[in-house]
Scaffold this motif. Structure first.
Motif, PDB file in Angstrom:
ATOM      1  N   HIS A  15     -28.353  -2.942  -5.930  1.00  0.00           N
ATOM      2  CA  HIS A  15     -26.920  -3.172  -6.572  1.00  0.00           C
ATOM      3  C   HIS A  15     -27.285  -3.024  -8.201  1.00  0.00           C
ATOM      4  CE1 HIS A  15     -24.891  -4.454  -2.900  1.00  0.00           C
ATOM      5  NE2 HIS A  15     -26.238  -4.937  -2.632  1.00  0.00           N
ATOM      6  N   ARG A  17     -24.357  -2.537 -10.312  1.00  0.00           N
ATOM      7  CA  ARG A  17     -23.069  -2.734 -10.915  1.00  0.00           C
ATOM      8  C   ARG A  17     -22.707  -1.375 -11.744  1.00  0.00           C
ATOM      9  NH1 ARG A  17     -23.200  -6.028  -6.819  1.00  0.00           N
ATOM     10  NH2 ARG A  17     -23.949  -8.030  -7.358  1.00  0.00           N
ATOM     11  N   ASN A  41     -20.931  -0.598  -3.560  1.00  0.00           N
ATOM     12  CA  ASN A  41     -19.924  -1.868  -3.515  1.00  0.00           C
ATOM     13  C   ASN A  41     -19.354  -2.064  -5.018  1.00  0.00           C
ATOM     14  OD1 ASN A  41     -22.238  -3.070  -3.780  1.00  0.00           O
ATOM     15  ND2 ASN A  41     -21.398  -5.138  -3.002  1.00  0.00           N
ATOM     16  N   TYR A 101     -20.194  -1.699   5.349  1.00  0.00           N
ATOM     17  CA  TYR A 101     -19.548  -3.091   5.195  1.00  0.00           C
ATOM     18  C   TYR A 101     -18.748  -3.396   6.019  1.00  0.00           C
ATOM     19  CZ  TYR A 101     -22.169  -3.229   0.549  1.00  0.00           C
ATOM     20  OH  TYR A 101     -23.146  -2.916  -0.279  1.00  0.00           O
ATOM     21  N   THR A 106     -19.226  -9.557   2.808  1.00  0.00           N
ATOM     22  CA  THR A 106     -20.180  -9.947   1.645  1.00  0.00           C
ATOM     23  C   THR A 106     -19.202  -9.514   0.404  1.00  0.00           C
ATOM     24  OG1 THR A 106     -22.173  -9.756   0.880  1.00  0.00           O
ATOM     25  CG2 THR A 106     -21.243  -7.824   2.114  1.00  0.00           C
ATOM     26  N   THR A 107     -19.891  -9.627  -0.548  1.00  0.00           N
ATOM     27  CA  THR A 107     -19.496  -9.250  -1.889  1.00  0.00           C
ATOM     28  C   THR A 107     -18.645  -7.789  -1.906  1.00  0.00           C
ATOM     29  OG1 THR A 107     -21.278 -10.541  -2.814  1.00  0.00           O
ATOM     30  CG2 THR A 107     -19.907  -9.102  -4.466  1.00  0.00           C
ATOM     31  N   HIS A 136     -24.715  -3.339   6.746  1.00  0.00           N
ATOM     32  CA  HIS A 136     -24.796  -4.744   6.467  1.00  0.00           C
ATOM     33  C   HIS A 136     -24.763  -5.337   7.844  1.00  0.00           C
ATOM     34  CE1 HIS A 136     -24.383  -8.318   3.968  1.00  0.00           C
ATOM     35  NE2 HIS A 136     -23.786  -8.742   5.008  1.00  0.00           N
ATOM     36  N   HIS A 174     -31.715  -5.189   4.591  1.00  0.00           N
ATOM     37  CA  HIS A 174     -31.953  -6.402   4.427  1.00  0.00           C
ATOM     38  C   HIS A 174     -31.994  -7.254   5.847  1.00  0.00           C
ATOM     39  CE1 HIS A 174     -27.610  -6.926   4.315  1.00  0.00           C
ATOM     40  NE2 HIS A 174     -27.487  -6.590   3.096  1.00  0.00           N
ATOM     41  N   CYS A 218     -27.473 -15.872  -0.974  1.00  0.00           N
ATOM     42  CA  CYS A 218     -27.507 -14.517  -0.602  1.00  0.00           C
ATOM     43  C   CYS A 218     -26.900 -14.077   0.823  1.00  0.00           C
ATOM     44  CB  CYS A 218     -28.794 -13.786  -0.933  1.00  0.00           C
ATOM     45  SG  CYS A 218     -30.066 -13.887   0.427  1.00  0.00           S
ATOM     46  N   LEU A 219     -26.413 -12.987   0.956  1.00  0.00           N
ATOM     47  CA  LEU A 219     -25.992 -12.669   2.404  1.00  0.00           C
ATOM     48  C   LEU A 219     -26.760 -11.449   2.838  1.00  0.00           C
ATOM     49  CD1 LEU A 219     -22.051 -13.378   2.003  1.00  0.00           C
ATOM     50  CD2 LEU A 219     -23.652 -14.382   3.344  1.00  0.00           C
ATOM     51  N   ASP A 247     -32.476  -5.251  -2.608  1.00  0.00           N
ATOM     52  CA  ASP A 247     -31.149  -5.821  -2.420  1.00  0.00           C
ATOM     53  C   ASP A 247     -30.970  -6.795  -3.663  1.00  0.00           C
ATOM     54  OD1 ASP A 247     -28.432  -6.419  -1.669  1.00  0.00           O
ATOM     55  OD2 ASP A 247     -28.998  -7.802  -0.104  1.00  0.00           O
ATOM     56  N   ALA A 249     -29.316  -8.150  -6.657  1.00  0.00           N
ATOM     57  CA  ALA A 249     -27.758  -8.086  -6.648  1.00  0.00           C
ATOM     58  C   ALA A 249     -27.452  -9.273  -7.971  1.00  0.00           C
ATOM     59  CB  ALA A 249     -27.116  -8.710  -5.274  1.00  0.00           C
ATOM     60  N   HIS A 251     -25.316 -11.312 -10.340  1.00  0.00           N
ATOM     61  CA  HIS A 251     -24.158 -11.949 -10.625  1.00  0.00           C
ATOM     62  C   HIS A 251     -24.034 -12.931 -11.913  1.00  0.00           C
ATOM     63  CE1 HIS A 251     -22.100 -11.181  -7.104  1.00  0.00           C
ATOM     64  NE2 HIS A 251     -23.268 -10.975  -6.507  1.00  0.00           N
ATOM     65  N   ALA A 263     -22.672 -14.437  -3.684  1.00  0.00           N
ATOM     66  CA  ALA A 263     -23.822 -14.309  -2.949  1.00  0.00           C
ATOM     67  C   ALA A 263     -24.580 -13.354  -3.503  1.00  0.00           C
ATOM     68  CB  ALA A 263     -23.424 -13.825  -1.537  1.00  0.00           C
ATOM     69  N   GLY A 264     -26.103 -13.261  -3.627  1.00  0.00           N
ATOM     70  CA  GLY A 264     -26.624 -12.288  -4.465  1.00  0.00           C
ATOM     71  C   GLY A 264     -27.677 -12.868  -5.125  1.00  0.00           C
TER      72      GLY A 264
HETATM   73  O1  DOR Z   1     -26.157 -11.330  -1.535  1.00  0.00           O
HETATM   74  C1  DOR Z   1     -25.579 -10.280  -1.266  1.00  0.00           C
HETATM   75  N1  DOR Z   1     -25.131  -9.683  -2.529  1.00  0.00           N
HETATM   76  N2  DOR Z   1     -25.406  -9.551  -0.239  1.00  0.00           N
HETATM   77  C2  DOR Z   1     -24.649  -8.467  -0.193  1.00  0.00           C
HETATM   78  O2  DOR Z   1     -24.495  -7.995   0.968  1.00  0.00           O
HETATM   79  C3  DOR Z   1     -23.920  -7.873  -1.392  1.00  0.00           C
HETATM   80  C4  DOR Z   1     -24.689  -8.252  -2.558  1.00  0.00           C
HETATM   81  C5  DOR Z   1     -23.658  -8.060  -3.800  1.00  0.00           C
HETATM   82  O3  DOR Z   1     -23.326  -7.115  -3.960  1.00  0.00           O
HETATM   83  O4  DOR Z   1     -23.569  -9.267  -4.710  1.00  0.00           O
END
Ligand code: DOR
Ligand code: ZN
Length: 345
Positions: A15, A17, A41, A101, A106-107, A136, A174, A218-219, A247, A249, A251, A263-264
């Motif tokens: 990810h 961003r 995403n 997805y 998830t996010t 996912h 993942h 996380c997810l 993965d 991610a 934040h 999550a991430g």
């Molecule tokens: O933990 C996660 N963060 N799992 C995801 O599937 C998306 C990701 C995110 O984009 O932050």
């Protein structure tokens, strides 16, 4: 072994961003990895070849001078994705997969797929053209226990999907459980999986060690130790169906340390070093190159990289925070704990 030189790796799930966040995190990945499969995403999600092309240009524009990096783009599958868009993606040369997805999983998944039955035309075109579906793999039924979502997804979605589209090229992203390891191993050569460093390093106890640890959320969520051991065995086995996908991610700290934290886990700052630690602990450093630098490229039908990187056995402590969005930093994993391998500049 004190130092390890091997083919420059790729990150098959990342990810990045957009905007200021993209500029903040991209150098961490580009210093280590030659290429990465970039997740779509964003808000709004990257659902068309035109928006993937524009996002790709923004990534390249954010790359600091002196670093080379190739973003491998993906499309975000929706109920409305047309077979024509799939064909255009396949022709583009820069879109390398389509991400599923399940809506709500998830996010930024709100625009995701509500019912795979609505995607049959798109999936048939992907199967015909050999464009991989990146999943996912978590069931979204709120009645399903969060720790069972991957296993239930396999039963309810993945098995029927491959029955209907047996030649569909599929990356189970993942993976977090022994169920997923077994599913991928039993499937044909068209099915592979990525594994993150954090799912290889940690089990679910870590989330609650001494208090709640939002930066380890996380997810799919971390699972119990038996599953972590199954992932380590798969990653270090030399089976080319399993390859590296961080993965990572990002934040902002404030979004993680919140009453409803995102999550991430951010791992791009040590994206290859953390895997070296896992392979070292499993006495499998000789298999790291296949997992990190060969098998993903082979699955995606891309040339392996020609450059090399060197890791040295030298302990270092990642910073407690990394600059991210102005005054709001991000907290990398594992903040404050040492990492046994260091990347040589
Ligand atoms: O933990 C996660 N963060 N799992 C995801 O599937 C998306 C990701 C995110 O984009 O932050
Ligand atoms: Zn992801």
């Amino acid at each position: 072994m004190q130092s390890l030189t091997f083919t420059r790796p790729d990150d098959w799930h990342l990810h990045l961003r957009d905007g200021a966040a993209l500029a903040a995190v991209l150098p961490d990945t580009a210093r280590r990895f030659a290429r990465a499969i970039v997740m779509p995403n964003l808000k709004p999600p990257v659902t068309t070849v035109a928006s993937a092309a524009a996002y790709r240009r923004r990534i390249l524009a954010a790359l600091p001078a002196g670093l080379s990096f190739e973003p491998l783009m993906t499309l975000y599958l929706t109920d409305e994705t047309s077979p024509e868009e799939i064909a255009a993606a396949s022709r583009s040369g820069f879109v390398h997969g389509v991400k599923l997805y399940p809506a709500g999983a998830t996010t930024n998944s709100a625009a995701g797929v509500t019912d795979l039955g609505k995607c049959r035309m798109a999936l048939a075109r992907m199967e015909a053209l050999g464009l991989p579906l990146l999943v996912h793999g978590e069931a979204t039924d709120p009645a399903v226990d969060i720790f069972d979502r991957e296993a239930v997804f396999i039963e309810r979605v993945a098995i029927p999907l491959l029955k209907d589209f047996p030649a569909l090229r599929l990356v189970f992203e993942h993976i977090t459980t022994d169920h997923a390891v077994q599913f991928v191993m039993a499937a044909g050569e068209n099915v592979a999986a990525t594994i993150t460093a954090h799912h290889l390093l940690l089990n679910r106890n870590a989330i609650f060690q001494g208090g709640i640890r939002p930066h380890l959320y996380c997810l799919p969520v971390l699972k119990r130790e038996a599953h972590r051991l199954a992932l380590v065995a798969a990653a270090t086995s030399g089976n080319p169906k399993f390859f590296l996908g961080t993965d990572s991610a990002p934040h902002a700290k404030s979004a993680k340390e919140s009453g409803c934290g995102c999550a991430g886990c951010y791992t791009a700052h040590a994206g290859i070093e953390l895997y070296a630690q896992v392979f070292d602990a499993a006495a499998a450093l000789d298999r790291l190159e296949g997992f990190a630098s060969h098998y993903g490229a082979d699955f995606y039908r891309l040339a392996r990289n020609s450059g090399k990187i060197t890791l040295v056995r030298e302990s270092w402590v990642p910073p407690a925070t990394v600059p991210f969005l102005g005054a709001d930093p991000l907290v990398p994993l594992p903040a404050g704990e040492s990492i046994a391998w260091r990347l040589q500049p």
